[in-house]
Design a protein around this motif. Structure first.
Motif, PDB file in Angstrom:
ATOM      1  N   SER A  50       8.177 -24.923   8.238  1.00  0.00           N
ATOM      2  CA  SER A  50       7.907 -24.052   7.105  1.00  0.00           C
ATOM      3  C   SER A  50       8.805 -22.825   7.149  1.00  0.00           C
ATOM      4  N   VAL A  51       8.932 -22.196   6.001  1.00  0.00           N
ATOM      5  CA  VAL A  51       9.678 -20.946   5.900  1.00  0.00           C
ATOM      6  C   VAL A  51       8.661 -19.814   5.963  1.00  0.00           C
ATOM      7  N   ARG A  52       8.859 -18.923   6.920  1.00  0.00           N
ATOM      8  CA  ARG A  52       7.933 -17.788   7.102  1.00  0.00           C
ATOM      9  C   ARG A  52       8.545 -16.554   6.463  1.00  0.00           C
ATOM     10  N   LYS A  53       7.734 -15.880   5.704  1.00  0.00           N
ATOM     11  CA  LYS A  53       8.150 -14.595   5.151  1.00  0.00           C
ATOM     12  C   LYS A  53       7.334 -13.502   5.845  1.00  0.00           C
ATOM     13  N   PRO A  54       7.865 -12.301   5.932  1.00  0.00           N
ATOM     14  CA  PRO A  54       7.141 -11.228   6.638  1.00  0.00           C
ATOM     15  C   PRO A  54       6.012 -10.658   5.773  1.00  0.00           C
ATOM     16  N   ARG A  55       4.866 -11.319   5.772  1.00  0.00           N
ATOM     17  CA  ARG A  55       3.756 -10.960   4.879  1.00  0.00           C
ATOM     18  C   ARG A  55       3.302  -9.516   5.025  1.00  0.00           C
ATOM     19  N   ARG A  56       3.085  -9.079   6.247  1.00  0.00           N
ATOM     20  CA  ARG A  56       2.606  -7.693   6.446  1.00  0.00           C
ATOM     21  C   ARG A  56       3.638  -6.681   5.948  1.00  0.00           C
ATOM     22  N   GLU A  57       4.890  -6.931   6.273  1.00  0.00           N
ATOM     23  CA  GLU A  57       5.954  -6.029   5.843  1.00  0.00           C
ATOM     24  C   GLU A  57       6.073  -6.027   4.317  1.00  0.00           C
ATOM     25  N   LEU A  58       5.942  -7.201   3.688  1.00  0.00           N
ATOM     26  CA  LEU A  58       5.972  -7.268   2.225  1.00  0.00           C
ATOM     27  C   LEU A  58       4.849  -6.424   1.621  1.00  0.00           C
ATOM     28  N   GLY A  59       3.653  -6.596   2.152  1.00  0.00           N
ATOM     29  CA  GLY A  59       2.510  -5.836   1.649  1.00  0.00           C
ATOM     30  C   GLY A  59       2.660  -4.339   1.866  1.00  0.00           C
ATOM     31  N   ARG A  60       3.112  -3.952   3.049  1.00  0.00           N
ATOM     32  CA  ARG A  60       3.295  -2.535   3.369  1.00  0.00           C
ATOM     33  C   ARG A  60       4.326  -1.904   2.451  1.00  0.00           C
ATOM     34  N   ARG A  61       5.456  -2.564   2.292  1.00  0.00           N
ATOM     35  CA  ARG A  61       6.528  -2.018   1.452  1.00  0.00           C
ATOM     36  C   ARG A  61       6.116  -1.997  -0.024  1.00  0.00           C
ATOM     37  N   ALA A  62       5.356  -2.984  -0.465  1.00  0.00           N
ATOM     38  CA  ALA A  62       4.888  -2.999  -1.857  1.00  0.00           C
ATOM     39  C   ALA A  62       3.983  -1.796  -2.109  1.00  0.00           C
ATOM     40  N   ALA A  63       3.093  -1.508  -1.183  1.00  0.00           N
ATOM     41  CA  ALA A  63       2.206  -0.346  -1.323  1.00  0.00           C
ATOM     42  C   ALA A  63       3.014   0.951  -1.324  1.00  0.00           C
ATOM     43  N   GLU A  64       3.994   1.046  -0.430  1.00  0.00           N
ATOM     44  CA  GLU A  64       4.834   2.245  -0.381  1.00  0.00           C
ATOM     45  C   GLU A  64       5.589   2.432  -1.692  1.00  0.00           C
ATOM     46  N   LEU A  65       6.156   1.357  -2.219  1.00  0.00           N
ATOM     47  CA  LEU A  65       6.904   1.447  -3.471  1.00  0.00           C
ATOM     48  C   LEU A  65       6.001   1.848  -4.629  1.00  0.00           C
ATOM     49  N   LEU A  66       4.788   1.320  -4.649  1.00  0.00           N
ATOM     50  CA  LEU A  66       3.841   1.669  -5.694  1.00  0.00           C
ATOM     51  C   LEU A  66       3.491   3.156  -5.631  1.00  0.00           C
ATOM     52  N   LEU A  67       3.240   3.665  -4.439  1.00  0.00           N
ATOM     53  CA  LEU A  67       2.940   5.087  -4.272  1.00  0.00           C
ATOM     54  C   LEU A  67       4.147   5.943  -4.640  1.00  0.00           C
ATOM     55  N   ASP A  68       5.329   5.499  -4.303  1.00  0.00           N
ATOM     56  CA  ASP A  68       6.554   6.235  -4.614  1.00  0.00           C
ATOM     57  C   ASP A  68       6.813   6.320  -6.119  1.00  0.00           C
ATOM     58  N   GLU A  69       6.311   5.341  -6.887  1.00  0.00           N
ATOM     59  CA  GLU A  69       6.517   5.329  -8.335  1.00  0.00           C
ATOM     60  C   GLU A  69       6.016   6.617  -8.982  1.00  0.00           C
ATOM     61  N   SER A  70       4.959   7.189  -8.421  1.00  0.00           N
ATOM     62  CA  SER A  70       4.377   8.391  -9.022  1.00  0.00           C
ATOM     63  C   SER A  70       5.089   9.670  -8.578  1.00  0.00           C
ATOM     64  N   ALA A  71       5.968   9.560  -7.610  1.00  0.00           N
ATOM     65  CA  ALA A  71       6.660  10.749  -7.103  1.00  0.00           C
ATOM     66  C   ALA A  71       7.772  11.179  -8.060  1.00  0.00           C
ATOM     67  N   GLU A  72       7.949  12.483  -8.157  1.00  0.00           N
ATOM     68  CA  GLU A  72       9.027  13.042  -8.983  1.00  0.00           C
ATOM     69  C   GLU A  72      10.373  12.649  -8.364  1.00  0.00           C
ATOM     70  N   GLY A  73      11.295  12.265  -9.200  1.00  0.00           N
ATOM     71  CA  GLY A  73      12.632  11.924  -8.716  1.00  0.00           C
ATOM     72  C   GLY A  73      12.704  10.600  -7.974  1.00  0.00           C
ATOM     73  N   HIS A  74      11.750   9.740  -8.248  1.00  0.00           N
ATOM     74  CA  HIS A  74      11.729   8.427  -7.575  1.00  0.00           C
ATOM     75  C   HIS A  74      12.982   7.635  -7.923  1.00  0.00           C
ATOM     76  N   VAL A  75      13.558   7.012  -6.927  1.00  0.00           N
ATOM     77  CA  VAL A  75      14.729   6.169  -7.113  1.00  0.00           C
ATOM     78  C   VAL A  75      14.318   4.723  -6.850  1.00  0.00           C
ATOM     79  N   HIS A  76      14.616   3.855  -7.796  1.00  0.00           N
ATOM     80  CA  HIS A  76      14.294   2.445  -7.609  1.00  0.00           C
ATOM     81  C   HIS A  76      15.199   1.862  -6.544  1.00  0.00           C
ATOM     82  N   GLU A  77      14.639   1.011  -5.733  1.00  0.00           N
ATOM     83  CA  GLU A  77      15.439   0.362  -4.701  1.00  0.00           C
ATOM     84  C   GLU A  77      15.117  -1.120  -4.661  1.00  0.00           C
TER      85      GLU A  77
END
Length: 139
Positions: free
Chosen positions: A85-112
């Motif tokens: 099987s192909v393993r993806k980094p599930r925890r890292e995906l979830g952590r980064r998704a949450a961080e990106l979501l929180l960053d969306e509300s920050a002033e001057g947010h840069v999409h990455e």
């Protein structure tokens, strides 16, 4: 690249063990000379269904047909023939998704754009065992 006519594509509407079984039943129903020698599935549930149906019909995995899934769920390693099987980094995906979501509300947010590297976890469903030939034993 390879000949596209050599590919057989099944596109089930849902990705379940049952639809994996159905796809494998279609494969088993093909003339032996036209059957694929490998099946790559969109997720491990499909791959487990393919594995079950192939085994039920006496198709030897991986000798006659290799099977690879995607997600590396716990059941993949516990299957009768452990599933590659192909393993993806599930925890890292979830952590980064949450961080990106929180960053969306920050002033001057840069999409990455973030790229996560998948890892191929090779198990018995895609490994053919090499048997030593008579010449190898006498050398």
């Amino acid at each position: 690249m390879g000949d596209e006519e050599a590919l057989t594509v099944f596109a089930p509407s849902v990705l379940t063990v049952e639809t994996g079984r159905q796809a494998a039943a279609q494969i088993v129903g093909m003339p032996a000379a036209q059957r694929p020698t490998a099946v790559i599935c969109a997720n491990d549930l499909l791959a487990l269904g393919v594995l079950q149906e192939m085994t039920r019909h006496g198709v030897r995995v991986p000798e006659e047909c290799a099977i690879v899934g995607y997600d590396d769920i716990d059941f993949a390693a516990a299957a009768a023939v452990p599933l590659t099987s192909v393993r993806k980094p599930r925890r890292e995906l979830g952590r980064r998704a949450a961080e990106l979501l929180l960053d969306e509300s920050a002033e001057g947010h840069v999409h990455e754009q973030i790229v996560f590297e998948p890892v191929l976890v090779v198990r018995e469903s895609s490994m053919t065992r090499r048997t030593s030939s008579r010449a190898d034993r006498t050398a």
